[in-house]
Write a protein that holds these residues in place. Structure first.
Motif, PDB file in Angstrom:
ATOM      1  N   PRO A  55      -7.675  -4.471   8.520  1.00  0.00           N
ATOM      2  CA  PRO A  55      -6.552  -3.542   8.388  1.00  0.00           C
ATOM      3  C   PRO A  55      -5.745  -3.418   9.674  1.00  0.00           C
ATOM      4  O   PRO A  55      -6.315  -3.440  10.770  1.00  0.00           O
TER       5      PRO A  55
ATOM      6  N   GLN B 280       2.032  -6.392   0.190  1.00  0.00           N
ATOM      7  CA  GLN B 280       3.405  -5.997   0.500  1.00  0.00           C
ATOM      8  C   GLN B 280       4.433  -6.486  -0.518  1.00  0.00           C
ATOM      9  O   GLN B 280       5.610  -6.438  -0.266  1.00  0.00           O
TER      10      GLN B 280
ATOM     11  N   HIS C 115      -3.293  -3.512   1.159  1.00  0.00           N
ATOM     12  CA  HIS C 115      -2.071  -3.601   1.963  1.00  0.00           C
ATOM     13  C   HIS C 115      -1.112  -4.678   1.459  1.00  0.00           C
ATOM     14  O   HIS C 115      -0.311  -5.188   2.229  1.00  0.00           O
TER      15      HIS C 115
ATOM     16  N   SER D  29       3.034  -1.173  -4.943  1.00  0.00           N
ATOM     17  CA  SER D  29       1.879  -0.816  -4.127  1.00  0.00           C
ATOM     18  C   SER D  29       0.604  -1.017  -4.931  1.00  0.00           C
ATOM     19  O   SER D  29       0.631  -1.156  -6.149  1.00  0.00           O
TER      20      SER D  29
ATOM     21  N   GLY E 265      -2.990   1.016   8.952  1.00  0.00           N
ATOM     22  CA  GLY E 265      -3.942   1.027   7.842  1.00  0.00           C
ATOM     23  C   GLY E 265      -5.223   1.750   8.201  1.00  0.00           C
ATOM     24  O   GLY E 265      -5.791   2.486   7.380  1.00  0.00           O
TER      25      GLY E 265
ATOM     26  N   SER F 242      -9.621  -3.622   1.888  1.00  0.00           N
ATOM     27  CA  SER F 242      -8.797  -3.716   3.091  1.00  0.00           C
ATOM     28  C   SER F 242      -9.490  -4.647   4.074  1.00  0.00           C
ATOM     29  O   SER F 242     -10.507  -4.300   4.664  1.00  0.00           O
TER      30      SER F 242
ATOM     31  N   SER G  18      -6.533   5.214   6.361  1.00  0.00           N
ATOM     32  CA  SER G  18      -7.587   4.779   5.433  1.00  0.00           C
ATOM     33  C   SER G  18      -8.231   5.916   4.639  1.00  0.00           C
ATOM     34  O   SER G  18      -8.518   5.755   3.457  1.00  0.00           O
TER      35      SER G  18
END
Length: 159
Positions: A87, A57, A55, A61, A91, A84, A95
């Motif tokens: 999450p 940011q 994840h 990506s 998320g 993760s 997943s």
């Protein structure tokens, strides 16, 4: 023996938690906070394992980063773990799709944890470590209990 591991996590607390867990069992860990920083380091150093925040940011990506790693002939054999930690709700919802996409792009493993658990994390990644770097974890009695495994030692080190 020591494996060289690159950990790319945006949040300091998660980066430190994972790095400390790996270092406590003897691995050499390089910790970075962005894909750009990870890419700079990977251009000049070899690693036995790459662990990346799913994840993240900043700067693209995880899929862009994974494609870049697997597209490089020098790095494509390096195991890549998508991780993760804690999450967010979105998320969790996405997943399965993220896991499928990550695996199709060449990730060795997708690991998701509501709360980081060091012994479980180490167990999940152990099989990805080059045997010449760490020996055979499953054939050595690290904890002295006679069962030929070392699970007790890892748990004791981390607790």
């Amino acid at each position: 023996m020591t494996a060289k591991i690159l950990v790319t996590m945006e949040h300091d607390d998660q980066r430190k938690l994972i790095g400390d867990c790996l270092e406590q069992v003897g691995h050499k860990v390089t910790k970075v906070d962005t894909f750009h920083n990870a890419m700079e380091i990977l251009r000049s150093a070899d690693f036995d394992l790459i662990i990346s925040d799913v994840h993240l940011q900043n700067g693209g990506s995880v899929f862009d980063f994974l494609r870049w790693v697997k597209g490089d002939p020098h790095m494509k054999a390096t195991p890549f773990i998508c991780f993760s930690a804690e999450p967010p709700e979105l998320g969790k919802y996405l997943s399965d799709g993220v896991r499928t996409a990550a695996r199709s792009l060449g990730a060795s493993r997708y690991i998701s944890m509501e709360k980081f658990d060091g012994p479980t994390f180490l167990h999940e990644i152990e099989w990805l470590m080059p045997e010449q770097k760490i020996g055979s974890y499953y054939n050595v009695d690290h904890d002295g209990d006679g069962d030929g495994h070392g699970h007790g030692k890892i748990i004791d080190v981390l607790n």
